[in-house]
Design an enzyme around this catalytic site. Sequence first.
Site, PDB file in Angstrom:
ATOM      1  N   ILE A 205       0.823  -1.214   0.000  1.00  0.00           N
ATOM      2  CA  ILE A 205       0.000   0.000   0.000  1.00  0.00           C
ATOM      3  C   ILE A 205       0.859   1.267   0.000  1.00  0.00           C
ATOM      4  O   ILE A 205       0.402   2.350   0.388  1.00  0.00           O
ATOM      5  CB  ILE A 205      -0.972   0.005   1.194  1.00  0.00           C
ATOM      6  CG1 ILE A 205      -0.223  -0.076   2.532  1.00  0.00           C
ATOM      7  CG2 ILE A 205      -1.958  -1.144   1.081  1.00  0.00           C
ATOM      8  CD1 ILE A 205      -1.119   0.085   3.744  1.00  0.00           C
ATOM      9  N   GLY A 206       2.110   1.102  -0.450  1.00  0.00           N
ATOM     10  CA  GLY A 206       3.023   2.228  -0.483  1.00  0.00           C
ATOM     11  C   GLY A 206       4.069   2.177   0.604  1.00  0.00           C
ATOM     12  O   GLY A 206       4.893   3.081   0.728  1.00  0.00           O
ATOM     13  N   THR A 207       4.063   1.102   1.383  1.00  0.00           N
ATOM     14  CA  THR A 207       4.978   0.985   2.511  1.00  0.00           C
ATOM     15  C   THR A 207       6.355   0.467   2.127  1.00  0.00           C
ATOM     16  O   THR A 207       7.282   0.531   2.934  1.00  0.00           O
ATOM     17  CB  THR A 207       4.380   0.041   3.569  1.00  0.00           C
ATOM     18  OG1 THR A 207       4.056  -1.203   2.944  1.00  0.00           O
ATOM     19  CG2 THR A 207       3.105   0.627   4.160  1.00  0.00           C
TER      20      THR A 207
ATOM     21  N   ASN B  43      15.146  -1.827   5.969  1.00  0.00           N
ATOM     22  CA  ASN B  43      15.545  -0.861   4.952  1.00  0.00           C
ATOM     23  C   ASN B  43      15.411   0.536   5.542  1.00  0.00           C
ATOM     24  O   ASN B  43      14.309   1.079   5.619  1.00  0.00           O
ATOM     25  CB  ASN B  43      14.655  -1.000   3.706  1.00  0.00           C
ATOM     26  CG  ASN B  43      15.083  -0.088   2.565  1.00  0.00           C
ATOM     27  OD1 ASN B  43      15.740   0.934   2.761  1.00  0.00           O
ATOM     28  ND2 ASN B  43      14.707  -0.439   1.345  1.00  0.00           N
ATOM     29  N   PRO B  44      16.506   1.138   6.014  1.00  0.00           N
ATOM     30  CA  PRO B  44      16.416   2.447   6.661  1.00  0.00           C
ATOM     31  C   PRO B  44      15.787   3.527   5.786  1.00  0.00           C
ATOM     32  O   PRO B  44      15.163   4.460   6.304  1.00  0.00           O
ATOM     33  CB  PRO B  44      17.880   2.781   6.974  1.00  0.00           C
ATOM     34  CG  PRO B  44      18.571   1.461   7.033  1.00  0.00           C
ATOM     35  CD  PRO B  44      17.878   0.599   6.022  1.00  0.00           C
ATOM     36  N   LYS B  45      15.925   3.397   4.469  1.00  0.00           N
ATOM     37  CA  LYS B  45      15.394   4.431   3.576  1.00  0.00           C
ATOM     38  C   LYS B  45      13.868   4.392   3.540  1.00  0.00           C
ATOM     39  O   LYS B  45      13.200   5.419   3.751  1.00  0.00           O
ATOM     40  CB  LYS B  45      15.964   4.249   2.172  1.00  0.00           C
ATOM     41  CG  LYS B  45      15.637   5.391   1.219  1.00  0.00           C
ATOM     42  CD  LYS B  45      16.404   5.232  -0.093  1.00  0.00           C
ATOM     43  CE  LYS B  45      16.195   6.447  -0.998  1.00  0.00           C
ATOM     44  NZ  LYS B  45      16.997   6.335  -2.243  1.00  0.00           N
TER      45      LYS B  45
ATOM     46  N   GLU C 208       2.585   1.716  11.866  1.00  0.00           N
ATOM     47  CA  GLU C 208       1.690   2.401  12.794  1.00  0.00           C
ATOM     48  C   GLU C 208       2.422   3.300  13.788  1.00  0.00           C
ATOM     49  O   GLU C 208       1.937   4.372  14.143  1.00  0.00           O
ATOM     50  CB  GLU C 208       0.865   1.370  13.577  1.00  0.00           C
ATOM     51  CG  GLU C 208       0.426   0.144  12.801  1.00  0.00           C
ATOM     52  CD  GLU C 208      -0.747   0.390  11.877  1.00  0.00           C
ATOM     53  OE1 GLU C 208      -1.342   1.476  11.944  1.00  0.00           O
ATOM     54  OE2 GLU C 208      -1.082  -0.519  11.090  1.00  0.00           O
TER      55      GLU C 208
END
Length: 738
Positions: free
Chosen positions: A467-469, A631-633, A705
Amino acid sequence: MASLIGAPTSRVDGRAKVTGEATYAAEFNAPGGLYGAVVTSPIARGRIERIDANLALGVEGVFDVLTHQNRPPMADADAAYADDIAPPGSPFRPFYNDRILFSGQPVALVLARDWETARFAASQVRIDYRKEPHATDLLRQRNEAFTLSGDAFAMSLAKPRGDAAQALARSPVRREGDYFIPVEHHNPMELFASTVIHEDDGKLVVHDKTQGVQNVQRYLCNVFRLKPEELRVVSPFVGGAFGLGLRPQYQVALAVLAALAVKRSVRVVLTRQQMFALSFRPATVETVALGAAVDGALQAVTHRALAMTSQYESFARNDSTWSGALYKCDNASYAHRLARLDLPTPCDMRAPGAATGVYALECAMDELAVALKLDPLELRYRAYSDLDQNEGIPFTSKALRDCYRQGAEAFGWARRNPEPRSMRDGGELIGWGMATGIWEALQMKFSVRIALSADGKAEVACATSDIGTGTYTIMSQAAAEMLGLPLENVTIKLGDSTLPQAPVEGGSWTAASVVDAIAHAADAVKSDLVELARRAPGSNFAELKPEEVSLADGRIVSKRDASLSARITDVMARTGVERIERERATEIKRDDKHARNTHSAVFAEVRVDDQLGVIRVTRVVTAIAAGRILNPKTARSQILGGVVWGIGMALHEETLIDHNFGRFMNANIAEYHMPTNADVGDIEVIFVDERDELINPFGVKGLGEIGIVGVAAAIANAVYHATGKRVRDLPITLDKLN
C-alpha cells in the site's frame, strides 16, 4: 556479497510509479465495458418509497439503472457477508433492501458507455424517501452508550488490577480530564475503484483498490455464491489506504453485481465526496485520571473511552489499556463504551486505538508532570516499567529508555525552560513538548512461493499487498540476500488472489511475517540446490549438507571452505533442472511469556503567534525502537509519513457533521484540512538499536503504525508549554487559544 537486508535501498517499484507504468484499479483496460456512477441517499435514516429511473434511462448512452429492486441475487445470511476483519453485527449490504442506514448510502447504480454520461444520468434518477429520526451526535448519545466486553476487541481490553478508584482518591496529586478526538477521514490519493473484467467464459477478474485481495475474493464469492476459480481479485498497486482498504468497500460489490447483471465488464469509481461515506476513524472521548505520590510514582490510572459505532455493527479498538504496557502502576482500570449512531461503521485508521488513546494518556501525563513540578521526561523515567503490567510479563525487547535519551539529546531537551510562556522569539511563543509512543509488534501467517530458474533469476510470489509501505522492496532485499542473487535478479509478484495465502496488509505485521516466510522458502530452495550439487557429475559437494553451505554472489559456497563453490546456474544446467519451486509459510511460535511491542519517544517544537494564536510545528524529533530495520530508507519514509499525519491530527484534521441532516459537511479535500508542505517543519528520525532474539529469527518489528503514535500529544503538550493554555479537544485551532 554485501548484505542487502538493512541496506538503505531505493524502491524497486519506484520507477514504475513515477513513470505511470504502474496500473491502478481504475486504469485497467476493459474493452466494451460500461461505467457505473453511484447515486447516494441524502437522508441518514429511513426507507426508500419510490424509485423513478425513466429520465436516466432516456439519456443516450445509458445501458441500465440497477437498484435493490432489480439487482441479481445476493446471499441473505449475515455470515455470507463476513470478511476477515468484520466487527460483530450485521455488515452493510449495498442494494440489499429499501432501508437507509446512513447519509451517502448507495441506492442506485447508473451504467453507461462513458463516465460523463453515467454521472449526468445519475443526477436524473428520482427517489422518494420516508425519513425517520436520526442520531449522529456522539456527545448527545453518550448516556445511551453500552459497555463492550473485552472479547469483542481486536486487541482485548486488559483486566483491571488493584483498586484504582480508592487509590486515586488517596493520591496526593491527581489529574483528570476528557480528551476529545473528532471523526477523521483517510483521504488516500487514489480514489476507491473497481474494474471488473467479464471474460468470455463468464469468469470475472476484479481489479480492486484493497489491502487484501483474498479477503475481497472470499467476500465476493460468499455474496454472489461464486466459486474461487470463477472470480479472481487483482491489486498490484495501491495509492494509499492505511486502514480504509482493509474491508471490501461497497464499490467492488456494486461493480461485480453490475457485471453479473449485464454480462459485460464494468468500472465503478467513487467520487471524493462518496468516499467520505465509506468509513473513518471514530470520534472518541477519552477520560483519563492519574494519581501520583509527590515523588511522581504513579498510584492510580483509570482510562475510560467512549467511541462511536454504526447502528448495525459494533466496531471498537483498544484505546484505554496502553498505560499498562508503558507505565508502572499497581492500580488501574479500563473501560470502553460505544454509542450507536446513524453513520457508517468506523474502521481502522493508522494505529487504531493507540493514536487516540495514547494521545489522551500522554497529555494527561504532561498535566501530571506540571502539577508535580517535574520535568515531563523525568516523570516518564520514574514511571518506567520493564513489564507489560496488563499481563505481568517482560517484553521481547524494550529500548524505550534509549529512545528517551537519544531523542532528548538530538532535540536539545535539556535547554527547555519548564515555565509556560517563558521561551520566546520576537512575537512568537516557543513551546517544547514530548510524548511516548507504543504499538504492537504482531506476526501473521503468510505463505510465499519462490521459483528459481536456470538463468539465475527468482520469482517470489505472495498474495499480500503493497500500500506504499515498500513491501515490494523489502521482499526483494530479503529474497536476494537469502538466495545469494543480485537484487535485479529477483521479481516480486503481489496482490493477486491466485498467489500463496496472505492476510490483509495492516497492523504493521507484513514485513516481519513475510520475511520469515521468504526465509523458509529460500531454505527449501537451498536444500534442493545442495541436493542437485551433490549428485551433479564430478561434484565436490557429495558430503555437504544444506546447513553447511550458504548462497552468495550467485554461487553455492561451503561454509567450511570458501574455495569449494559452484555457480547456481552451472549446477542447474549440469543436472538439467530448469526450475526449482518451493512454497513455505511463516512459522509463528506461541509465546505467552513475553509482550511484543514497538516504542518511540517524540519531541516537538511549536511556535505560536502571541497575538493571532497561529501555530506552527517547526521541529519534530522521533526516536523509534522497532527491532531490526530492514531498509532504513523506506523505514524513514514510513515514520516521516506518520509524523506528518500526527501533525494533521493535532492541528488540522476534523470531519464536521451537520446533525440536522446527519451528513458530513466537509466531504472534500478543500475543506477537510490536512497538513501540506508549508505546515511541516524539520523532522528527524532516529532508529534506536534494538536487538530482539525472541520476537522472530530476524528480530524484525513493524513500522507502519508507530510513526503517528504520540505525535499529536507531543504537539499538544508543546502548545501548552508555549501558551499556558491546555486544549484537550483536537484539532488545536487558533480559536481555542484566544
